[in-house]
Scaffold this motif. Structure first.
Motif, PDB file in Angstrom:
ATOM      1  N   TRP A 140       0.826  -1.209   0.000  1.00  0.00           N
ATOM      2  CA  TRP A 140       0.000   0.000   0.000  1.00  0.00           C
ATOM      3  C   TRP A 140       0.861   1.260   0.000  1.00  0.00           C
ATOM      4  CZ3 TRP A 140      -5.119   0.277  -0.839  1.00  0.00           C
ATOM      5  CH2 TRP A 140      -5.861  -0.910  -0.706  1.00  0.00           C
ATOM      6  N   SER A 141       1.863   1.298   0.880  1.00  0.00           N
ATOM      7  CA  SER A 141       2.702   2.503   0.968  1.00  0.00           C
ATOM      8  C   SER A 141       3.488   2.717  -0.319  1.00  0.00           C
ATOM      9  CB  SER A 141       3.641   2.422   2.173  1.00  0.00           C
ATOM     10  OG  SER A 141       4.494   1.310   2.089  1.00  0.00           O
ATOM     11  N   THR A 142       3.923   1.628  -0.975  1.00  0.00           N
ATOM     12  CA  THR A 142       4.649   1.742  -2.245  1.00  0.00           C
ATOM     13  C   THR A 142       3.746   2.320  -3.328  1.00  0.00           C
ATOM     14  OG1 THR A 142       6.017  -0.177  -1.664  1.00  0.00           O
ATOM     15  CG2 THR A 142       5.988   0.478  -3.978  1.00  0.00           C
ATOM     16  N   MET A 143       2.492   1.862  -3.367  1.00  0.00           N
ATOM     17  CA  MET A 143       1.547   2.356  -4.371  1.00  0.00           C
ATOM     18  C   MET A 143       1.212   3.824  -4.134  1.00  0.00           C
ATOM     19  SD  MET A 143       0.145   0.949  -7.055  1.00  0.00           S
ATOM     20  CE  MET A 143       0.280   2.397  -8.076  1.00  0.00           C
ATOM     21  N   ILE A 144       0.999   4.190  -2.877  1.00  0.00           N
ATOM     22  CA  ILE A 144       0.692   5.583  -2.526  1.00  0.00           C
ATOM     23  C   ILE A 144       1.860   6.485  -2.880  1.00  0.00           C
ATOM     24  CG2 ILE A 144       0.277   7.170  -0.593  1.00  0.00           C
ATOM     25  CD1 ILE A 144      -1.277   4.780   0.735  1.00  0.00           C
ATOM     26  N   ARG A 145       3.080   6.029  -2.530  1.00  0.00           N
ATOM     27  CA  ARG A 145       4.272   6.815  -2.838  1.00  0.00           C
ATOM     28  C   ARG A 145       4.464   6.958  -4.351  1.00  0.00           C
ATOM     29  NH1 ARG A 145       7.404   4.162   0.120  1.00  0.00           N
ATOM     30  NH2 ARG A 145       8.474   2.860  -1.416  1.00  0.00           N
ATOM     31  N   GLY A 146       4.135   5.889  -5.103  1.00  0.00           N
ATOM     32  CA  GLY A 146       4.245   5.938  -6.560  1.00  0.00           C
ATOM     33  C   GLY A 146       3.319   6.982  -7.159  1.00  0.00           C
ATOM     34  N   TYR A 147       2.060   7.005  -6.691  1.00  0.00           N
ATOM     35  CA  TYR A 147       1.116   8.011  -7.170  1.00  0.00           C
ATOM     36  C   TYR A 147       1.590   9.416  -6.810  1.00  0.00           C
ATOM     37  CZ  TYR A 147      -2.619   4.767  -8.559  1.00  0.00           C
ATOM     38  OH  TYR A 147      -3.378   3.819  -9.197  1.00  0.00           O
ATOM     39  N   HIS A 148       2.087   9.547  -5.583  1.00  0.00           N
ATOM     40  CA  HIS A 148       2.542  10.854  -5.105  1.00  0.00           C
ATOM     41  C   HIS A 148       3.691  11.381  -5.964  1.00  0.00           C
ATOM     42  CE1 HIS A 148       5.140  13.093  -1.957  1.00  0.00           C
ATOM     43  NE2 HIS A 148       4.358  13.941  -2.559  1.00  0.00           N
ATOM     44  N   GLY A 150       4.475  10.426  -8.895  1.00  0.00           N
ATOM     45  CA  GLY A 150       4.034  10.550 -10.287  1.00  0.00           C
ATOM     46  C   GLY A 150       3.122  11.732 -10.530  1.00  0.00           C
ATOM     47  N   GLY A 151       2.911  12.562  -9.501  1.00  0.00           N
ATOM     48  CA  GLY A 151       2.088  13.757  -9.660  1.00  0.00           C
ATOM     49  C   GLY A 151       0.609  13.457  -9.802  1.00  0.00           C
ATOM     50  N   LEU A 152       0.144  12.394  -9.126  1.00  0.00           N
ATOM     51  CA  LEU A 152      -1.276  12.032  -9.185  1.00  0.00           C
ATOM     52  C   LEU A 152      -1.850  12.023  -7.761  1.00  0.00           C
ATOM     53  CD1 LEU A 152      -0.992   9.099 -11.753  1.00  0.00           C
ATOM     54  CD2 LEU A 152      -1.842  11.391 -12.219  1.00  0.00           C
ATOM     55  N   PRO A 153      -2.043  13.203  -7.175  1.00  0.00           N
ATOM     56  CA  PRO A 153      -2.504  13.267  -5.773  1.00  0.00           C
ATOM     57  C   PRO A 153      -3.882  12.674  -5.543  1.00  0.00           C
ATOM     58  CG  PRO A 153      -2.536  15.450  -6.792  1.00  0.00           C
ATOM     59  CD  PRO A 153      -1.835  14.535  -7.736  1.00  0.00           C
TER      60      PRO A 153
END
Length: 638
Positions: A140-148, A150-153
């Motif tokens: 979960w934290s990896t996916m959240i960090r990836g979105y963050h 990647g500029g997808l808040p």
């Protein structure tokens, strides 16, 4: 061999590697450490020493010689792929993991998600995440960090909601990622909510330094320095990172003197700035236009023997460019013996911000001659220049260059192309590119709607808005600026009012000064001057030049000198030296045959020595944009 901090330094790693090569990769001590463990150790050591290419070479040798690869090798080598952005190799390793039954391991799956995220393939990362049978807190934290990153808040926030719904307790790393996300969103209310979440999920009563520092950064970016300072003062031991974040916060909020005072206090406390500290402060100086502090930091670097790395030079060039100190930016750039693509981009951007399109393209040519391959950031900067100058032919040449060079056209570059075509007059070209795009974010939709607005195609912009909502893309405040402008230029008063109402009451967005400016312009163009004036009086924000200027222009259009006087009085209070609005008011009086008032305006202008900036026309010929005033050329741009 002495090992520091639990792993080998670069020299020790190379010695081990040389020994292995010397012994022809035959291990005489396999009873102590088996070959796979030594390979894994060597790969990990190269990566920790920032030598991903060496790590990849060892992996290639292992595969070539049929050496065993396990669930420790795969995640480590995927980090190397992410560091050098080799998505194609990452995909090959993914296939190898599936073929050998390693993809079921959570450690391997999480590493694959991280690799895809850091290489910009968030769709692949999310697909892999959704297919995982057992997702742990790291997933979960990896996916959240990836979105963050990647500029997808919005997507990151949605993942956080899903994580909470699944009742998964976030780790400290996950909470730091979440706090960093809210820092970039810069919403103080959401920030307070995540602060409460952090407090609830912390095992100890006192926050750790890492999470507290992340919260300080978040409150600073939200403009709430009081909360940030409280957290900073509560820390038992302030690290150089927490000092850096707090000082950066003051500079970001334009409290530069307080930032300087805190910097001096940090040194008095025997906490000395690192290269990261200086880099962070220089970046913030560029952000707020703090040229004097930026120059002081430049001198501090030279006086205190800091290594003048490319990253440092890049930050300084960028800072000077944003502060319009072009000569200093260019001198620093020219003095660097080694130049990477980032510093080329920084100096091109500096010229772009100073509107020196000729110098920017001249540097671009030098960049190619120097065998430095431009990247997507280079092209976005140059396309933005073309957009601003209205240089369609030059923009088309850049588009052709991008295609010939095989540059990866991500959503940001595609949006820049759409925006350039739309604002340079080729709305059909913009639509063609938009239609070809597989992934369209809110920025691309906004660029297309703003383009239709500029061309007076209000109905098409409204249709696009409906299509955007149907596709599941959530509009933002920029969307409604474009839509209201489109309605204004097309004379769609009823539709414009409906759009404004939908923004406020339908989506709960708070109107900014730009939205009120669009509404005043919409009503004014339609001759509804009294309604426009009432809207200005009812605004919760203080009207600025744009608001009153729109009302004044509408007063001239509809020959209403009394309303023009109201607008002009407010404008002159805000900016008495503004020549344009004085002349506009004079023209309104002239149309109404109020010649005494015309003379009065002219007399006041003469008394306060208001100077008129000459107007100009521009035309693009053979890729050159020429500017003209009466009597000759004032400037030319290539």
């Amino acid at each position: 061999m002495k090992i520091k901090n639990g792993f080998l330094n670069l020299e020790q790693t190379r010695q081990c590697h040389a020994h292995i090569i010397k012994t022809h990769f035959k291990f005489s001590y396999t009873n102590i450490i088996n070959p796979l463990t030594r390979y894994n150790s060597l790969v990990a050591s190269y990566i920790k020493n920032n030598k991903p290419s060496s790590a990849l070479n060892i992996y290639a040798f292992m595969r070539k010689n049929g050496s065993e690869v396990d669930n420790f090798t795969i995640p480590t080598i995927l980090k190397a792929c992410a560091q050098v952005l080799m998505t194609h190799l990452g995909k090959e390793i993914h296939g190898f993991a599936i073929k050998n039954g390693l993809d079921g391991d959570a450690y391997v799956s999480n590493a694959l998600i991280q690799m895809y995220s850091e290489c910009g393939s968030l769709v692949s990362a999310r697909y892999l995440f959704d297919e995982m049978p057992n997702r742990d807190v790291v997933s979960w934290s990896t996916m959240i960090r990836g979105y963050h990153r990647g500029g997808l808040p919005e997507e990151a926030l949605e993942a956080m909601r899903e994580m909470r719904f699944m009742d998964i307790r976030p780790s400290e790393v996950a909470m730091i990622s979440m706090v960093s996300l809210f820092a970039d969103v810069a919403d103080v209310d959401l920030g307070k909510a995540i602060h409460a979440c952090v407090v609830r999920n912390c095992k100890d009563e006192k926050l750790g330094v890492a999470i507290a520092t992340a919260l300080i950064d978040m409150y600073s970016k939200c403009g709430n320095l009081a909360y940030a300072k409280q957290l900073f003062n509560r820390l038992n031991q302030n690290s150089v990172v927490s000092w850096t974040v707090m000082i950066s916060g003051y500079i970001r909020c334009n409290e530069i003197n307080e930032g300087v005072r805190l910097f001096a206090e940090m040194i008095e406390e025997n906490v000395f700035p690192s290269e990261i500290t200086i880099l962070s402060l220089i970046i913030e100086c560029g952000f707020v236009g703090g040229l004097q502090l930026g120059k002081w930091l430049h001198a501090y670097i030279l006086r205190n023997g800091f290594e003048f790395s490319l990253a440092m030079a890049n930050a300084l060039v960028d800072m000077y460019g944003k502060c319009r100190e072009i000569r200093s930016a260019r001198t620093l750039f020219d003095g660097m013996k080694s130049k990477d693509v980032m510093i080329w981009n920084a100096v091109i951007s500096a010229y772009a911000q100073a509107h020196c399109i000729d110098k920017a393209f001249e540097l671009f040519i030098h960049m190619k001659v120097s065998k430095v391959r431009p990247n997507e950031v280079t092209m976005v900067g140059l396309l933005s220049l073309c957009t601003e100058a209205g240089a369609l032919e030059m923009g088309k040449w850049l588009h052709t260059y991008i295609e010939k060079q095989g540059l990866e056209v991500d959503v940001i570059l595609k949006t820049a192309l759409v925006d350039m075509y739309a604002k340079c007059g080729d709305i059909n070209g913009a639509y063609r590119l938009f239609s070809e795009a597989i992934y369209r974010d809110i920025c691309m939709w906004n660029a297309m709607m703003a383009g239709y607005g500029m061309h007076g195609c209000g109905e098409e912009a409204l249709i696009f808005f409906i299509d955007m909502e149907r596709s599941g893309v959530k509009p933002n405040d920029i969307t409604f600026i474009g839509l209201l402008n489109a309605c204004s230029h097309a004379g769609l008063v009823t539709e414009g009012k409906s759009v404004f109402d939908k923004m406020v009451h339908g989506l709960g967005l708070v109107p900014k000064i730009e939205h009120y400016g669009c509404m005043v312009d919409l009503l004014g163009r339609a001759g509804l001057l009294d309604e426009a004036h009432e809207m200005i009086k009812s605004m919760p924000l203080r009207p600025n030049m744009i608001i009153w200027g729109a009302l004044l222009a509408a007063s001239k259009l509809h020959k209403n000198p009394s309303m023009g006087e109201i607008a002009a009085t407010q404008i002159l209070e805000i900016e008495p030296q503004n020549y344009g609005y004085n002349v506009l008011m004079s023209n309104i009086y002239a149309v109404a045959n109020r010649w005494n008032d015309v003379a009065g305006v002219r007399r006041v202008m003469k008394e306060i020595r208001v100077k008129k900036e000459p107007g100009f026309s521009s035309v693009e010929v053979n890729g050159l944009v020429h500017k003209f005033i009466r009597g000759g050329i004032i400037n030319w741009k290539s």
